[in-house]
Design an enzyme around this catalytic site. Structure first.
Site, PDB file in Angstrom:
ATOM      1  N   ASP A 172      49.285  82.212  54.244  1.00 17.45           N
ATOM      2  CA  ASP A 172      50.661  81.999  54.688  1.00 17.45           C
ATOM      3  C   ASP A 172      50.969  80.526  54.921  1.00 17.45           C
ATOM      4  O   ASP A 172      50.074  79.671  54.951  1.00 17.45           O
ATOM      5  CB  ASP A 172      50.905  82.769  55.994  1.00 17.45           C
ATOM      6  N   TYR A 213      36.889  83.981  57.717  1.00 12.09           N
ATOM      7  CA  TYR A 213      37.904  83.125  58.313  1.00 12.09           C
ATOM      8  C   TYR A 213      37.385  82.528  59.619  1.00 12.09           C
ATOM      9  O   TYR A 213      36.507  83.102  60.271  1.00 12.09           O
ATOM     10  CB  TYR A 213      39.167  83.933  58.649  1.00 12.09           C
TER      11      TYR A 213
END
Length: 247
Positions: free
Chosen positions: A52, A110
């Site tokens: 994003d 992540y």
């Protein structure tokens, strides 16, 4: 024709995410523009993760088809010479023609970065979430352990996702403190839309005493988004690595 995989990193603050858009600058757009200069071809690059707006990457994976005869070890140098300094290609690999960066991925890792102090950090501006309030790190660590394993993570998914199932497996999740910085490192076979950011937001609310660490299993089982915590800001999230069966 060749199928080339590249591993790249980027500082996401200046970009509206990975995926090309009509009216905004994205990482995919910049890489495709660089490839056109290098190869003379208008190429489409396929990213493993559609990060994003504001999200960073140390290990994004992508692939593209090309007629270019540039030696694979020279490809990173060629592309980097045409990219802005906040996007870097670290490695290029020849792959079979059927290789697909997104569909052949077996997992991702992540990290999420938090600065926990009164005034924030000038060097980590737009690179970590600044949380001023004192946090109970011990409770956050206990809460984090509940996410490991195979669960239905519907409570940790933002609306807008069209995936068939919200079941995912978290292989490992570690939260640690380094001076005034908190880092969450999480590895799984896949992640729902905003899943890592909602997990981090939930852990912060545990640290603030708004959610009990003992309630995490019940929140997972509820499958109700409003039972979990807030969605942490995008700028603290980093895509660290994409995994494949044949690295």
């Amino acid at each position: 024709m060749r199928n080339i995989q590249i591993i790249l990193g980027y500082q996401g603050s200046s970009y509206h995410g990975w995926q090309r858009q009509k009216n905004a600058i994205t990482v995919q757009q910049k890489v495709e523009e660089a490839l056109k200069e290098v190869t003379g071809q208008q190429l489409e690059i396929i990213g493993a993760s559609r990060t994003d707006s504001g999200v960073h990457a140390n290990g994004q994976s992508a692939n593209f088809l090309t007629h270019s005869k540039i030696p694979v070890d020279k490809i990173p140098y060629a592309i980097n010479s045409k990219l802005p300094r906040d996007i870097r290609v670290y490695q290029a690999l020849e792959r079979p023609m059927d290789f697909h960066s997104r569909y052949h991925s077996t997992g991702k890792k992540y990290t999420y970065h938090v600065i926990n102090n009164a005034f924030g950090s000038a060097l980590d501006f737009n690179r970590a979430w600044h949380v001023q309030k004192a946090l109970n790190i011990e409770h956050m660590i206990k809460a984090n352990q509940h996410f490991i394993g195979t669960h239905d993570f519907a409570a940790f998914r933002s609306t807008g996702s069209s995936v068939k199932t919200s079941e995912r497996t978290i292989y490992a999740s570690k939260l640690w403190q380094r001076e005034e910085k908190l880092i969450l490192e999480i590895k799984g076979n896949g992640f729902l839309y905003n899943m890592v950011r909602i997990i981090m937001g939930t852990l912060i609310e545990v640290g603030m005493g708004k959610i009990s660490h003992k309630d995490i299993p019940a929140i997972i089982q509820s499958r109700e988004r409003d039972r979990a915590g807030i969605t942490a800001p995008a700028h603290g999230l980093y895509l660290e690595k994409v995994y494949y069966e044949n690295p």
